[in-house]
Scaffold this motif. Structure first.
Motif, PDB file in Angstrom:
ATOM      1  N   VAL A 111      40.171  58.450-114.868  1.00  0.00           N
ATOM      2  CA  VAL A 111      39.702  59.576-114.042  1.00  0.00           C
ATOM      3  C   VAL A 111      38.176  59.593-113.979  1.00  0.00           C
ATOM      4  O   VAL A 111      37.573  59.790-112.912  1.00  0.00           O
ATOM      5  N   ALA A 112      37.511  59.358-115.116  1.00  0.00           N
ATOM      6  CA  ALA A 112      36.046  59.337-115.138  1.00  0.00           C
ATOM      7  C   ALA A 112      35.508  58.199-114.286  1.00  0.00           C
ATOM      8  O   ALA A 112      34.492  58.354-113.580  1.00  0.00           O
ATOM      9  N   ALA A 113      36.186  57.052-114.329  1.00  0.00           N
ATOM     10  CA  ALA A 113      35.748  55.914-113.525  1.00  0.00           C
ATOM     11  C   ALA A 113      35.873  56.216-112.037  1.00  0.00           C
ATOM     12  O   ALA A 113      34.995  55.866-111.239  1.00  0.00           O
ATOM     13  N   VAL A 114      36.983  56.873-111.650  1.00  0.00           N
ATOM     14  CA  VAL A 114      37.175  57.237-110.237  1.00  0.00           C
ATOM     15  C   VAL A 114      36.099  58.213-109.777  1.00  0.00           C
ATOM     16  O   VAL A 114      35.495  58.056-108.711  1.00  0.00           O
ATOM     17  N   VAL A 115      35.845  59.225-110.621  1.00  0.00           N
ATOM     18  CA  VAL A 115      34.815  60.211-110.259  1.00  0.00           C
ATOM     19  C   VAL A 115      33.444  59.547-110.165  1.00  0.00           C
ATOM     20  O   VAL A 115      32.660  59.791-109.234  1.00  0.00           O
ATOM     21  N   LEU A 116      33.134  58.683-111.130  1.00  0.00           N
ATOM     22  CA  LEU A 116      31.849  57.995-111.121  1.00  0.00           C
ATOM     23  C   LEU A 116      31.717  57.087-109.899  1.00  0.00           C
ATOM     24  O   LEU A 116      30.638  56.993-109.298  1.00  0.00           O
ATOM     25  N   SER A 117      32.809  56.436-109.514  1.00  0.00           N
ATOM     26  CA  SER A 117      32.786  55.578-108.331  1.00  0.00           C
ATOM     27  C   SER A 117      32.518  56.399-107.077  1.00  0.00           C
ATOM     28  O   SER A 117      31.745  55.976-106.194  1.00  0.00           O
ATOM     29  N   LEU A 118      33.157  57.572-106.984  1.00  0.00           N
ATOM     30  CA  LEU A 118      32.929  58.429-105.828  1.00  0.00           C
ATOM     31  C   LEU A 118      31.479  58.911-105.770  1.00  0.00           C
ATOM     32  O   LEU A 118      30.848  58.908-104.707  1.00  0.00           O
ATOM     33  N   VAL A 119      30.963  59.320-106.928  1.00  0.00           N
ATOM     34  CA  VAL A 119      29.566  59.784-106.972  1.00  0.00           C
ATOM     35  C   VAL A 119      28.624  58.646-106.594  1.00  0.00           C
ATOM     36  O   VAL A 119      27.655  58.828-105.843  1.00  0.00           O
ATOM     37  N   THR A 120      28.882  57.454-107.109  1.00  0.00           N
ATOM     38  CA  THR A 120      28.037  56.300-106.789  1.00  0.00           C
ATOM     39  C   THR A 120      28.091  55.980-105.306  1.00  0.00           C
ATOM     40  O   THR A 120      27.061  55.701-104.673  1.00  0.00           O
ATOM     41  N   ALA A 121      29.290  55.998-104.729  1.00  0.00           N
ATOM     42  CA  ALA A 121      29.444  55.692-103.302  1.00  0.00           C
ATOM     43  C   ALA A 121      28.692  56.708-102.450  1.00  0.00           C
ATOM     44  O   ALA A 121      28.012  56.348-101.473  1.00  0.00           O
ATOM     45  N   ILE A 122      28.817  57.980-102.833  1.00  0.00           N
ATOM     46  CA  ILE A 122      28.103  59.022-102.080  1.00  0.00           C
ATOM     47  C   ILE A 122      26.597  58.844-102.223  1.00  0.00           C
ATOM     48  O   ILE A 122      25.845  58.970-101.254  1.00  0.00           O
ATOM     49  N   SER A 123      26.139  58.520-103.434  1.00  0.00           N
ATOM     50  CA  SER A 123      24.708  58.335-103.667  1.00  0.00           C
ATOM     51  C   SER A 123      24.162  57.149-102.875  1.00  0.00           C
ATOM     52  O   SER A 123      23.088  57.221-102.273  1.00  0.00           O
ATOM     53  N   VAL A 124      24.924  56.049-102.875  1.00  0.00           N
ATOM     54  CA  VAL A 124      24.489  54.866-102.118  1.00  0.00           C
ATOM     55  C   VAL A 124      24.425  55.175-100.632  1.00  0.00           C
ATOM     56  O   VAL A 124      23.478  54.796 -99.934  1.00  0.00           O
ATOM     57  N   ARG A 125      25.437  55.885-100.139  1.00  0.00           N
ATOM     58  CA  ARG A 125      25.442  56.238 -98.715  1.00  0.00           C
ATOM     59  C   ARG A 125      24.278  57.169 -98.380  1.00  0.00           C
ATOM     60  O   ARG A 125      23.628  57.018 -97.346  1.00  0.00           O
ATOM     61  N   GLN A 126      24.004  58.109 -99.264  1.00  0.00           N
ATOM     62  CA  GLN A 126      22.875  59.006 -99.043  1.00  0.00           C
ATOM     63  C   GLN A 126      21.555  58.232 -99.050  1.00  0.00           C
ATOM     64  O   GLN A 126      20.663  58.489 -98.239  1.00  0.00           O
TER      65      GLN A 126
END
Length: 305
Positions: free
Chosen positions: A23-38
């Motif tokens: 679950v932490a890995a999924v959340v971290l992946s989502l945060v990373t993807a959003i950060s990269v897109r931003q």
């Protein structure tokens, strides 16, 4: 002494630890993807703003000289599709007084009623255009500037502008004219503009990029100085980084190079540039992946008759 028993604490099982890590890995992946897109979005926006600024800068500078050119006086000497050569106004002033074979110009004042303005220093070899009195010719007559110096600080002649005490203490410029007219005193109080040949063109700099450049005429060397960048970079000449189109009085395009610049009624300026980086969020319009933007401005020619 009484001993109190403590119940054993139950720890997390391996399955629970694995689930928590997933679950932490999924959340971290989502945060990373959003950060990269931003981050990509901010980069695209910064590139777009920089490109817009370059286009706006060039579209502001070049039309100033184009609007100031007098078609009837042959201020435009060469008109091509990627370059234009013209006489640009570098100074304007009201005649304060006269000297032998020359004029004394009003001093520069930043107050509400300025009588002179200089973009750069007036040099020998520049052209002084004097607005002759209406009862004489009523037109701008050109004179070569033969000398440039300073005149004593004092009030203008009675026919000239009245200077305040603070302005009267400022330095005044005098310019000697070639073949001055007989009625030199009649020029007091009239307007003078000083022009110098300039050449704008799209050129490739040492870094391989294309810029809008300016060459200024050097009277002492009787040639243009080395080209200097004004704005850029833009697309190459082959890709339409700078395109100049010339229109006649009915809006028809005049083939470039224009054989008779006096037929020009309007100049359509097209500037095209692209972003430095590949556009990954906003979108792209070029094979390179960079975002391309275009600015088109039409400048009406002044003083055609």
């Amino acid at each position: 002494m009484l001993m109190r028993s403590i119940a054993p604490r139950r720890g997390a099982s391996i399955i629970e630890v694995v689930i928590a890590m997933v679950v932490a890995a999924v959340v971290l992946s989502l945060v990373t993807a959003i950060s990269v897109r931003q981050q990509r979005l901010f980069t695209d926006l910064a590139d777009a703003v920089a490109l817009s600024g370059r286009l706006r800068e060039a579209a502001t500078i070049l039309p100033i000289d184009l609007r100031g050119a007098s078609i009837a006086s042959r201020d435009i000497s060469e008109a091509r599709d990627t370059s234009i050569e013209l006489r640009a106004t570098i100074a304007s002033a009201v005649v304060c007084d006269t000297i032998d074979n020359g004029l004394v110009l009003a001093p520069v004042d930043a107050g509400p009623s300025p009588y002179a303005s200089y973009l750069t220093a007036v040099n020998v070899g520049d052209t002084a255009w004097v607005l002759m009195p209406p009862d004489s010719v009523g037109d701008w007559l050109p004179f070569r500037v033969e000398t440039v110096g300073n005149a004593p600080q004092r009030q203008c002649a009675p026919a000239g502008p009245h200077l305040s005490d603070s302005v009267r203490a400022l330095s005044r410029m005098n310019i000697g004219l070639s073949t001055p007219p007989v009625a030199l005193r009649a020029m007091i109080g009239t307007a003078v503009r000083v022009t110098r040949p300039l050449r704008y063109s799209l050129y490739r700099a040492g870094d391989g990029a294309w810029y809008l450049g300016e060459k200024e005429w050097n009277s002492a060397a009787t040639r243009f100085n080395t080209i200097q960048p004004v704005s850029g970079p833009f697309l190459s000449a082959a890709l339409g980084g700078l395109t100049l189109a010339y229109l006649d009085s009915i809006g028809a395009t005049i083939p470039a190079p224009v054989s008779d610049p006096r037929t020009i009624a309007a100049i359509r300026l097209t500037l095209r540039g692209q972003t430095k980086n590949v556009a990954r969020v906003i979108g792209s319009a070029a094979s390179t992946g960079a975002r391309v933007d275009t600015t088109v401005i039409t400048v009406l020619a002044h003083n055609r008759k």
